[in-house]
Design a protein around this motif. Structure first.
Motif, PDB file in Angstrom:
ATOM      1  N   THR A 230       0.840  -1.191   0.000  1.00 24.88           N
ATOM      2  CA  THR A 230       0.000   0.000   0.000  1.00 24.88           C
ATOM      3  C   THR A 230       0.874   1.238   0.000  1.00 24.88           C
ATOM      4  O   THR A 230       1.826   1.332   0.767  1.00 24.88           O
TER       5      THR A 230
ATOM      6  N   GLN B 107      -3.091   0.231  -3.863  1.00 25.94           N
ATOM      7  CA  GLN B 107      -3.017  -0.959  -3.028  1.00 25.94           C
ATOM      8  C   GLN B 107      -3.196  -2.183  -3.913  1.00 25.94           C
ATOM      9  O   GLN B 107      -4.084  -2.228  -4.753  1.00 25.94           O
TER      10      GLN B 107
ATOM     11  N   ARG C 299      -9.047   8.917  -2.555  1.00 21.80           N
ATOM     12  CA  ARG C 299      -9.558   8.512  -1.241  1.00 21.80           C
ATOM     13  C   ARG C 299     -10.144   9.756  -0.555  1.00 21.80           C
ATOM     14  O   ARG C 299      -9.515  10.360   0.310  1.00 21.80           O
TER      15      ARG C 299
ATOM     16  N   GLN D  39     -12.285  10.218   1.674  1.00 20.46           N
ATOM     17  CA  GLN D  39     -12.561  10.158   3.111  1.00 20.46           C
ATOM     18  C   GLN D  39     -11.433  10.765   3.948  1.00 20.46           C
ATOM     19  O   GLN D  39     -11.640  11.111   5.110  1.00 20.46           O
TER      20      GLN D  39
ATOM     21  N   LEU E  84     -10.693   6.277  10.195  1.00 15.35           N
ATOM     22  CA  LEU E  84      -9.563   5.401   9.901  1.00 15.35           C
ATOM     23  C   LEU E  84      -9.815   3.981  10.417  1.00 15.35           C
ATOM     24  O   LEU E  84      -9.320   3.022   9.835  1.00 15.35           O
TER      25      LEU E  84
ATOM     26  N   LYS F  55     -12.433   2.365  10.123  1.00 13.46           N
ATOM     27  CA  LYS F  55     -13.260   1.667   9.136  1.00 13.46           C
ATOM     28  C   LYS F  55     -12.417   1.116   7.986  1.00 13.46           C
ATOM     29  O   LYS F  55     -12.879   0.298   7.212  1.00 13.46           O
ATOM     30  N   GLU F  56     -11.167   1.583   7.875  1.00 11.19           N
ATOM     31  CA  GLU F  56     -10.273   1.157   6.792  1.00 11.19           C
ATOM     32  C   GLU F  56      -9.611  -0.175   7.145  1.00 11.19           C
ATOM     33  O   GLU F  56      -9.550  -0.559   8.309  1.00 11.19           O
ATOM     34  N   ASN F  57      -9.056  -0.836   6.122  1.00  9.50           N
ATOM     35  CA  ASN F  57      -8.375  -2.106   6.379  1.00  9.50           C
ATOM     36  C   ASN F  57      -7.025  -1.860   7.066  1.00  9.50           C
ATOM     37  O   ASN F  57      -6.541  -0.736   7.142  1.00  9.50           O
TER      38      ASN F  57
ATOM     39  N   THR G 219      -4.217  -0.039   5.070  1.00  9.69           N
ATOM     40  CA  THR G 219      -4.460   1.397   4.927  1.00  9.69           C
ATOM     41  C   THR G 219      -4.136   2.116   6.225  1.00  9.69           C
ATOM     42  O   THR G 219      -3.521   3.189   6.210  1.00  9.69           O
ATOM     43  N   ARG G 220      -4.531   1.542   7.352  1.00 12.47           N
ATOM     44  CA  ARG G 220      -4.214   2.160   8.650  1.00 12.47           C
ATOM     45  C   ARG G 220      -2.707   2.236   8.864  1.00 12.47           C
ATOM     46  O   ARG G 220      -2.190   3.247   9.353  1.00 12.47           O
TER      47      ARG G 220
END
Length: 159
Positions: A54, A73, A84, A86, A101, A103-105, A108-109
Motif C-alpha cells: 500500500t 493498493q 480517497r 474520506q 480510519l 473503518k479502513e483495512n 491502509t491504517r
C-alpha cells in the motif's frame, strides 16, 4: 516442450513485467507531481512482499489539513492510484486518531500511520531516510564479511 520455447516465454514475461512496472512508476510520478504542485505531500507506505502493498499519498496544506488523498493498493503491477476522499479535510497531526480510519483495512491504517509519522518527523526536522538495501547488495555485504572473517582466522592460525 522445447527449452527454447520456454526460454522465449520467460523472456517475454520478464520484458512485459518491466514494461508494466515502468507504467506503474509513471503513474506514481504523475500523481505525486500533481499533488506536489499544490503543496506538501505526505507519503505513507506499507510494503508487501507476499501480501498486498500500500502507498498512500496525502496532499497537505501549510496548516496540516489534508486537501487531496490517493492510494495504490495491490499485489500486482496492475495496481493504480485511486482517490480517497474520506481523508480530505482531516488534520494530519491527528490522522491516526480519526474515527474514519478505524473503518479502513489494516494495510491502509498502517500506511496512514507511516505517512503521519514521517510528516511529523520532517516537520520537526528529525527525519532521516534510510535507503533500503537490495537483496543482491546484502548478499555482497554478507560475502565480504565472511571473507574478512575467514582471512582473520587464517592470519591468526598462521601467526
Amino acid at each position: 516442450m522445447n527449452i527454447f520455447i520456454l526460454g522465449a516465454i520467460a523472456i517475454i514475461a520478464y520484458i512485459l513485467q518491466i514494461f508494466l512496472g515502468m507504467k506503474q512508476i509513471k503513474n506514481f510520478n504523475s500523481v505525486y507531481i500533481r499533488m506536489k504542485r499544490k503543496g506538501k505531500v505526505a507519503i505513507g507506505r506499507r510494503p508487501g512482499k507476499i501480501a498486498s502493498g500500500t502507498i498512500l499519498l496525502l496532499g497537505v496544506d501549510h496548516t496540516g489539513l489534508i486537501k487531496d488523498a490517493e492510494m495504490m493498493q495491490g499485489t500486482s503491477i496492475f495496481a493504480r492510484f485511486k482517490p480517497r476522499p474520506q481523508f480530505v479535510g482531516l488534520d494530519i497531526h491527528h490522522l491516526t486518531e480519526a474515527p474514519m480510519l478505524m473503518k479502513e483495512n489494516k494495510l491502509t491504517r498502517q500506511a496512514a500511520a507511516n505517512a503521519q509519522k514521517i510528516y511529523l518527523e520532517v516537520e520537526q526536522g528529525n527525519h532521516r531516510e534510510e535507503a533500503p538495501v537490495s537483496p543482491i547488495f546484502n548478499i555482497g555485504n554478507q560475502l565480504s564479511l565472511m571473507k574478512g572473517t575467514i582471512q582473520a582466522k587464517l592470519t591468526k592460525r598462521s601467526v
